[in-house]
Design an enzyme around this catalytic site. Structure first.
Site, PDB file in Angstrom:
ATOM      1  N   TYR A  72       0.838  -1.203   0.000  1.00 44.61           N
ATOM      2  CA  TYR A  72       0.000   0.000   0.000  1.00 44.61           C
ATOM      3  C   TYR A  72       0.873   1.252   0.000  1.00 44.61           C
ATOM      4  CZ  TYR A  72      -3.724   3.268   0.968  1.00 44.61           C
ATOM      5  OH  TYR A  72      -4.611   4.310   0.868  1.00 44.61           O
ATOM      6  N   PHE A 124      -7.647  20.912 -25.081  1.00 44.88           N
ATOM      7  CA  PHE A 124      -8.006  19.505 -25.079  1.00 44.88           C
ATOM      8  C   PHE A 124      -9.242  19.362 -24.201  1.00 44.88           C
ATOM      9  CE2 PHE A 124      -8.029  15.078 -23.858  1.00 44.88           C
ATOM     10  CZ  PHE A 124      -7.980  14.507 -25.115  1.00 44.88           C
ATOM     11  N   THR A 125     -10.118  18.435 -24.590  1.00 44.59           N
ATOM     12  CA  THR A 125     -11.436  18.333 -23.959  1.00 44.59           C
ATOM     13  C   THR A 125     -11.363  18.262 -22.432  1.00 44.59           C
ATOM     14  OG1 THR A 125     -11.302  15.962 -24.381  1.00 44.59           O
ATOM     15  CG2 THR A 125     -12.558  17.277 -25.962  1.00 44.59           C
ATOM     16  N   ASP A 215       1.320  19.926 -21.322  1.00 46.75           N
ATOM     17  CA  ASP A 215       0.618  18.664 -21.469  1.00 46.75           C
ATOM     18  C   ASP A 215       1.585  17.832 -22.309  1.00 46.75           C
ATOM     19  OD1 ASP A 215      -0.804  16.454 -22.252  1.00 46.75           O
ATOM     20  OD2 ASP A 215      -2.699  17.523 -22.514  1.00 46.75           O
ATOM     21  N   LYS A 258      -0.725   7.088 -23.887  1.00 47.06           N
ATOM     22  CA  LYS A 258      -0.303   7.456 -25.250  1.00 47.06           C
ATOM     23  C   LYS A 258       1.180   7.113 -25.410  1.00 47.06           C
ATOM     24  CE  LYS A 258      -4.385   9.413 -24.595  1.00 47.06           C
ATOM     25  NZ  LYS A 258      -4.686  10.812 -24.463  1.00 47.06           N
ATOM     26  N   ARG A 383     -14.176  14.797 -34.196  1.00 43.69           N
ATOM     27  CA  ARG A 383     -13.489  15.879 -33.495  1.00 43.69           C
ATOM     28  C   ARG A 383     -13.903  17.163 -34.190  1.00 43.69           C
ATOM     29  NH1 ARG A 383     -13.189  14.532 -28.756  1.00 43.69           N
ATOM     30  NH2 ARG A 383     -11.432  13.431 -27.906  1.00 43.69           N
ATOM     31  N   PHE A 450     -19.655  14.618 -26.232  1.00 40.50           N
ATOM     32  CA  PHE A 450     -19.321  13.708 -27.328  1.00 40.50           C
ATOM     33  C   PHE A 450     -19.236  12.252 -26.889  1.00 40.50           C
ATOM     34  CE2 PHE A 450     -14.923  13.168 -25.993  1.00 40.50           C
ATOM     35  CZ  PHE A 450     -14.715  14.314 -25.234  1.00 40.50           C
TER      36      PHE A 450
HETATM   37  C1  LIG Z   1      -5.621  11.643 -23.814  1.00 39.27           C
HETATM   38  C2  LIG Z   1      -5.184  13.009 -23.544  1.00 39.27           C
HETATM   39  C3  LIG Z   1      -5.464  13.631 -22.326  1.00 39.27           C
HETATM   40  C4  LIG Z   1      -6.326  13.004 -21.233  1.00 39.27           C
HETATM   41  O1  LIG Z   1      -5.765  11.862 -20.729  1.00 39.27           O
HETATM   42  P1  LIG Z   1      -6.633  10.611 -20.206  1.00 39.27           P
HETATM   43  O2  LIG Z   1      -5.593   9.610 -19.854  1.00 39.27           O
HETATM   44  O3  LIG Z   1      -7.509  10.182 -21.339  1.00 39.27           O
HETATM   45  O4  LIG Z   1      -7.416  11.073 -19.041  1.00 39.27           O
HETATM   46  C5  LIG Z   1      -4.987  14.913 -22.124  1.00 39.27           C
HETATM   47  N1  LIG Z   1      -4.281  15.549 -23.069  1.00 39.27           N
HETATM   48  C6  LIG Z   1      -4.002  14.982 -24.257  1.00 39.27           C
HETATM   49  C7  LIG Z   1      -3.204  15.729 -25.258  1.00 39.27           C
HETATM   50  C8  LIG Z   1      -4.449  13.705 -24.539  1.00 39.27           C
HETATM   51  O5  LIG Z   1      -4.176  13.171 -25.723  1.00 39.27           O
END
Ligand SMILES: *Cc1c(COP(=O)(O)O)cnc(C)c1O
Length: 462
Positions: A72, A124-125, A215, A258, A383, A450
């Site tokens: 833990y 980004f969303t 990011d 990613k 998108r 979406f």
């Molecule tokens: C996927 C993504 C996110 C969000 O990450 P999650 O792991 O899906 O929560 C943020 N910024 C970018 C550029 C992304 O491609």
């Protein structure tokens, strides 16, 4: 002679996929409310919905999972991850989260006060959602070329320093919570920022006491683009370019689903120990103890190995981006309008130009994604206006210039033959584009609509 390259791996395990009939897919898309997010994966043949968490892990990553430490507190796997993030990204303080949005949530809560502004390159969303939820206002300061799908600018992810300066002048540096700098801008089509731009933004901000938070979710792909396109970097390794990118920042959020080659995970990393302390205080409430956040020990093991693997040699990212370019160039050859230059993680079909007969309020990209699915079982993602959502103040639809269908390529999952099948389907749908009609909402969720929205074809006048 121009010699071909191939993937720097061979296949050790396979997962069967099956082809469905057109009748089956027609029923499935109705069932899914014409939203590819709501399709069952069993009804999908080649899944290009997202490259998020859909990576094939390596044998080394699977082996690493077996030695995950599930303690833990103070797990060995956590310290391995701290070391990997430090070695590859250069940040001292690691706050592990369940995925990227967990890190965005925490960062937004510790840095944004109501009334603040957060300038960023496009949006980004989930990132913007958390910034607005914390009471901030996101301001787009990306260069104009990013909003033009036909512009061939090599660095469409760049921040426009004049736009940034205008925001700082209007609101004052103290109301700028931080600059949110996305690498390889997802919604612009996977478009990179140049090193010169990243450095210039950091210099400008640090002189004014403004933090720069990357990011860095797609920073490896951005680093590769810099190697390919920016003078002076052609002989540098992707690993060294990545280190230089992150050196021009105060911290980063990363979705490890990613670049980092794992199926789940993410982190916030910062330099300032005081900021890290504040982040950990929230982490324990929202994610988990500070030595695992939202991840199991085995997840952290696979992630630590993935982070090293993504830059161990340049071959991985070269073949990853090379596959995306292969698909994009096939479509360009047949006249299909796509966002150019081809981006790092997917091919973005320009639905506004493909379905010129539809108004943006008839959701051309949503309709195109559904039509491609029905044709071949290939799943892409809208998108455009649906993803952009409504303005929280006016309640009106945001109307982005980019109305796109994203065909996102998972890492190390599909072969060149799969890309050929995808290209043939898109070309077929493109050639029959006049037959595609518009859509209307039958259910519109309040937030991040979406993901779960449902649609029906607009009734045609007899
Ligand atoms: C996927 C993504 C996110 C969000 O990450 P999650 O792991 O899906 O929560 C943020 N910024 C970018 C550029 C992304 O491609």
């Amino acid at each position: 002679m121009n010699r071909s390259w191939a993937e720097p791996w061979k296949i050790k395990m396979v997962e069967p996929i099956s082809v469905t009939t057109r009748e089956h897919r027609e029923a499935a898309i109705v069932e899914a409310g014409y939203n590819t997010f709501l399709l069952k994966s069993d009804d999908v043949y080649i899944d290009l919905l997202t490259d998020s968490g859909t990576t094939a892990m390596s044998d080394r990553q699977w082996a690493a999972m077996m030695i995950g430490d599930e303690s833990y507190a103070g797990a060995r796997s956590f310290y391995k991850l701290v070391e990997a993030v430090h070695d590859v990204y250069g940040y001292e303080e690691l706050i592990p989260t369940h995925q990227g949005r967990g890190a965005e949530h925490i960062l937004s809560q510790i840095l944004i006060s109501p009334g603040d502004v957060i300038p960023g390159n496009m949006y980004f969303t989930t990132t913007r959602y958390h910034q607005e939820r914390a009471g901030g206002t996101f301001v787009d300061v990306i260069i104009d070329e990013a909003h033009d799908p036909t512009s061939m600018h090599p660095f469409k992810g760049n921040i426009d320093l004049d736009k940034l300066a205008a925001v700082v002048e209007e609101f004052g540096a103290e109301r700028v919570a931080y600059v949110s700098f996305e690498t390889n801008v997802n919604l612009a089509g996977g478009q990179p920022a140049s090193m010169a731009n990243i450095k210039a933004v950091y210099d400008y901000c640090s002189q004014r006491g403004i933090l720069v938070m990357l990011d860095a979710t797609r920073a490896v792909e951005n680093a590769y683009m810099i190697q390919q396109r920016e003078a002076g970097y052609e002989d540098s390794s992707v690993a060294s370019i990545l280190s230089e990118i992150t050196s021009y920042s105060d911290g980063a959020t990363v979705s490890s689903k990613k670049d980092n080659l794992v199926n789940i995970g993410g982190f916030l990393a910062v330099r300032d120990p005081e900021l890290a302390r504040k982040a950990r205080a929230l982490l324990v409430a929202f994610e988990g103890l500070h030595t695992y956040g939202g991840m199991a020990g085995r997840d952290m093991e696979a992630l630590a190995e993935g982070i090293r693997e993504m830059v161990r040699t340049d071959d991985h990212v070269r073949s990853r981006v090379g596959q995306v370019e292969y698909l994009g160039n096939r479509l360009i050859k047949f006249g299909v309008p796509v966002v150019t230059p081809i981006g790092g993680h997917g091919v973005f079909l320009d639905a506004a130009r493909i379905l010129e007969h539809l108004d943006q309020d008839e959701f051309p990209a949503q309709a195109l994604a559904a039509a491609i699915y029905v044709d071949s079982g290939v799943r892409g993602m809208e998108r455009g206006i649906v993803s952009a959502g409504r303005d929280p103040l006016t309640g009106e639809n945001r109307r982005p210039n980019l109305e796109l269908v994203r065909l996102t390529i998972p890492r190390r999952v599909y072969t060149q033959s799969h890309m050929d099948v995808v290209a043939e389907s898109v070309i077929e749908v493109f050639n029959n584009r006049e037959s595609i009609g518009g859509l209307t909402f039958t259910y519109e969720p309040e937030d991040l609509r979406f993901f779960q929205a449902r649609f029906a074809p607009i009734a045609q006048d007899a």
